[in-house]
Scaffold this active site. Structure first.
Site, PDB file in Angstrom:
ATOM      1  CB  SER A  22     -21.468  -7.487  -3.943  1.00  0.00           C
ATOM      2  OG  SER A  22     -20.286  -6.765  -4.111  1.00  0.00           O
ATOM      3  N   GLY A  93     -19.875   3.097  -2.200  1.00  0.00           N
ATOM      4  CA  GLY A  93     -20.032   3.386  -3.625  1.00  0.00           C
ATOM      5  C   GLY A  93     -21.152   2.557  -4.239  1.00  0.00           C
ATOM      6  NE  ARG A 121     -15.171   5.245  -4.655  1.00  0.00           N
ATOM      7  CZ  ARG A 121     -15.608   4.029  -4.358  1.00  0.00           C
ATOM      8  NH1 ARG A 121     -16.059   3.761  -3.124  1.00  0.00           N
ATOM      9  NH2 ARG A 121     -15.596   3.079  -5.250  1.00  0.00           N
ATOM     10  CG  ASP A 313     -13.535  -5.205  -4.412  1.00  0.00           C
ATOM     11  OD1 ASP A 313     -13.189  -4.109  -4.891  1.00  0.00           O
ATOM     12  OD2 ASP A 313     -14.727  -5.528  -4.256  1.00  0.00           O
ATOM     13  CE  LYS A 340     -12.716  -0.355  -7.259  1.00  0.00           C
ATOM     14  NZ  LYS A 340     -14.095  -0.631  -7.608  1.00  0.00           N
ATOM     15  NE  ARG A 388     -12.726  -4.520  -0.938  1.00  0.00           N
ATOM     16  CZ  ARG A 388     -13.634  -5.367  -0.443  1.00  0.00           C
ATOM     17  NH1 ARG A 388     -13.271  -6.372   0.318  1.00  0.00           N
ATOM     18  NH2 ARG A 388     -14.914  -5.212  -0.716  1.00  0.00           N
TER      19      ARG A 388
HETATM   20  C1  S3P Z   1     -19.068  -3.763  -6.441  1.00  0.00           C
HETATM   21  C2  S3P Z   1     -18.375  -3.579  -7.602  1.00  0.00           C
HETATM   22  C3  S3P Z   1     -16.949  -3.201  -7.670  1.00  0.00           C
HETATM   23  C4  S3P Z   1     -16.267  -3.439  -6.332  1.00  0.00           C
HETATM   24  C5  S3P Z   1     -17.067  -2.951  -5.173  1.00  0.00           C
HETATM   25  C6  S3P Z   1     -18.420  -3.634  -5.128  1.00  0.00           C
HETATM   26  C7  S3P Z   1     -20.491  -4.132  -6.518  1.00  0.00           C
HETATM   27  O1  S3P Z   1     -16.844  -1.832  -8.010  1.00  0.00           O
HETATM   28  O2  S3P Z   1     -14.993  -2.820  -6.337  1.00  0.00           O
HETATM   29  O3  S3P Z   1     -16.372  -3.240  -3.959  1.00  0.00           O
HETATM   30  O4  S3P Z   1     -21.059  -4.575  -5.492  1.00  0.00           O
HETATM   31  O5  S3P Z   1     -21.080  -4.001  -7.596  1.00  0.00           O
HETATM   32  P1  S3P Z   1     -16.842  -1.367  -9.556  1.00  0.00           P
HETATM   33  O6  S3P Z   1     -18.032  -1.948 -10.167  1.00  0.00           O
HETATM   34  O7  S3P Z   1     -16.919   0.120  -9.540  1.00  0.00           O
HETATM   35  O8  S3P Z   1     -15.552  -1.880 -10.108  1.00  0.00           O
END
Ligand code: S3P
Length: 428
Positions: A22, A93, A121, A313, A340, A388
């Site tokens: 992240s 994502g 998604r 996660d 996810k 994961r």
């Molecule tokens: C993330 C936020 C989460 C997480 C993803 C990374 C991020 O998703 O599941 O692996 O880096 O902001 P969501 O914000 O959609 O829950």
């Protein structure tokens, strides 16, 4: 690629968790939006953050890579160029949702594409607020990538109550807001990971559980030297492995300890895990610490909906951990897991089934009958190309009474390219 996993008689050693995914994404994005040169140390080798790098290169940002050090020649908020090709977000994502906010804010016309999983998604959650901010979208079936984005008029500031506790959605709107002369405000009542607001030092008004985060052109995107901490979400696999295995002691140095990410650590502590957490240090905007986990006697636990965002996660590996607790554990309010990289509730339920566990799958969670003496049946697990899920199956297989395998195991490269090597290291 199928990966075979032989049960481990012991799990001992030191694993430095890979750089946080992240924070790696955000460091490239924010360094690109800063006007000037930034250096990012300990950048992730994983596929997802490299999707972010390639998108920003297509937007005209020069980015050099030397091993794990990245140099970004940031162009500033108004320096991004309209790309000649589609922006390929791969499996990520975070790339697609945060980048949508940036290009919509900057008024760059482009098309964002992703792989099969990402294209399945929903992007509706970001399309709604960005349309209110003046962006126009053409999306497959209205909701899915490819996403064609334009913003013909000027940016309209927004006051946005987050309908779901998602850091990707929060960040998307705040990043679009960075381009407006009047502040955009995002209101959250359940806090999700806060890397965006930390790294950008955005203004936050806090009143009990409600936080109002603002962004506008007035927020300078300052020069900062990034040194990416170890990914707590990757460390979680070894925390679980160490707790559930009968002969384990695993050290995890330099692990990210951002409190919006570490609910799994609190949960393990509540379950009675044998954990030692060293003194916290600050790595730029983020706290880190060394953690040691050893064989533990685990109590069952009930995970209620408000806890879910801070361990979203980690829920697949938490489900594996619950199998070895002494009694019935539950996870509820986790329907978001169905959206996810794959439907993670379905994938975890299938994994538990194959392992011979006693459990019930619900629309929004799981009830798991744990037993400290549980021995998983050797099985061939489907990863559904979800990193994961593959790593959770890998950890579970270490306790089986025969060789198991994980289908499509290379998908761990999405967040943790050296996962299988590290697993090998601990078992030797
Ligand atoms: C993330 C936020 C989460 C997480 C993803 C990374 C991020 O998703 O599941 O692996 O880096 O902001 P969501 O914000 O959609 O829950």
């Amino acid at each position: 690629m199928n990966r075979e996993i032989v049960p481990a008689t012991e799990l001992k050693g030191t694993i430095t968790p890979p750089p946080d995914k992240s924070i790696s994404h955000r460091s490239v994005m924010f360094a690109s939006l800063h006007e000037g040169v930034s250096t990012i140390k300990n950048f992730s080798a994983a596929a997802d953050p490299h999707s972010t790098i390639s998108c920003f290169r297509s937007l005209g940002v020069e980015i050099e890579e030397q091993g794990s050090t990245i140099t970004v020649h940031g162009v500033g908020r108004d320096g991004l160029e309209e790309p000649e090709e589609d922006l390929d977000c791969g499996n990520s994502g975070t790339t697609m949702r945060l980048l949508s906010g940036i290009v919509a804010g900057a008024g760059i016309s482009c098309t964002l594409v992703g792989d099969e999983s990402l294209s399945a998604r929903t992007m509706r959650r970001i399309i709604d607020p960005l349309e209110k901010m003046g962006a126009e979208f053409e999306a497959r079936q209205g909701d899915y990538a490819p996403l064609k984005i334009t913003r013909p008029g000027s940016l309209i500031p927004l006051r946005f109550d987050l309908p779901i506790p998602s850091a990707q959605l929060k960040s998307c709107v705040l990043l679009a807001g960075l381009f407006g002369n009047v502040p955009t405000r995002v209101i959250e009542t359940v806090q999700s990971r806060d890397h965006t607001e930390r790294l950008l030092k955005l203004g936050i008004q806090s009143d009990g559980n409600t936080r109002i985060i603002s962004s506008s052109r007035e927020d300078d995107i300052l020069e900062q030297s990034y040194n990416i901490p170890g990914d707590f979400s990757a460390a979680a696999f070894w925390l679980a492995a160490g707790a559930i295995h009968g002969n384990a002691e695993i050290h995890l140095p330099d692990t990210g300890m951002n409190p919006t990410r570490t609910a799994f650590l609190d949960i393990l502590q509540e379950m009675g895990a044998n954990l030692t957490i060293g003194e916290q240090r600050q790595e730029g905007a983020e706290p880190v610490a060394d953690i040691t986990i050893s064989t533990s006697k685990l109590k069952p636990i009930d995970i209620t909906p408000e806890r879910v965002p801070n361990c979203i996660d980690e829920l697949p590996i938490l489900a594996v951990t619950m199998l070895f607790a002494d009694g019935v554990s539950r996870i509820s309010g986790a329907e978001e897991l169905r959206h996810k990289e794959t439907d993670r509730l379905m994938a975890v339920a299938e994994m538990l089934e194959k392992a011979g566990a006693e459990f019930t799958e619900y629309k929004d969670g799981l009830e798991i009958h744990g037993n400290p003496d549980f021995i998983p049946e050797p099985a061939t697990y489907n990863s559904y190309h979800d990193h994961r899920i593959a790593m959770s199956a890998g950890v579970l297989s270490l306790l089986a009474d025969g060789t198991s395998s994980v289908k499509g195991a290379v998908c761990t490269a999405i967040s943790y390219p050296s996962f299988w090597d590290d697993l090998q290291l601990l078992t030797n």
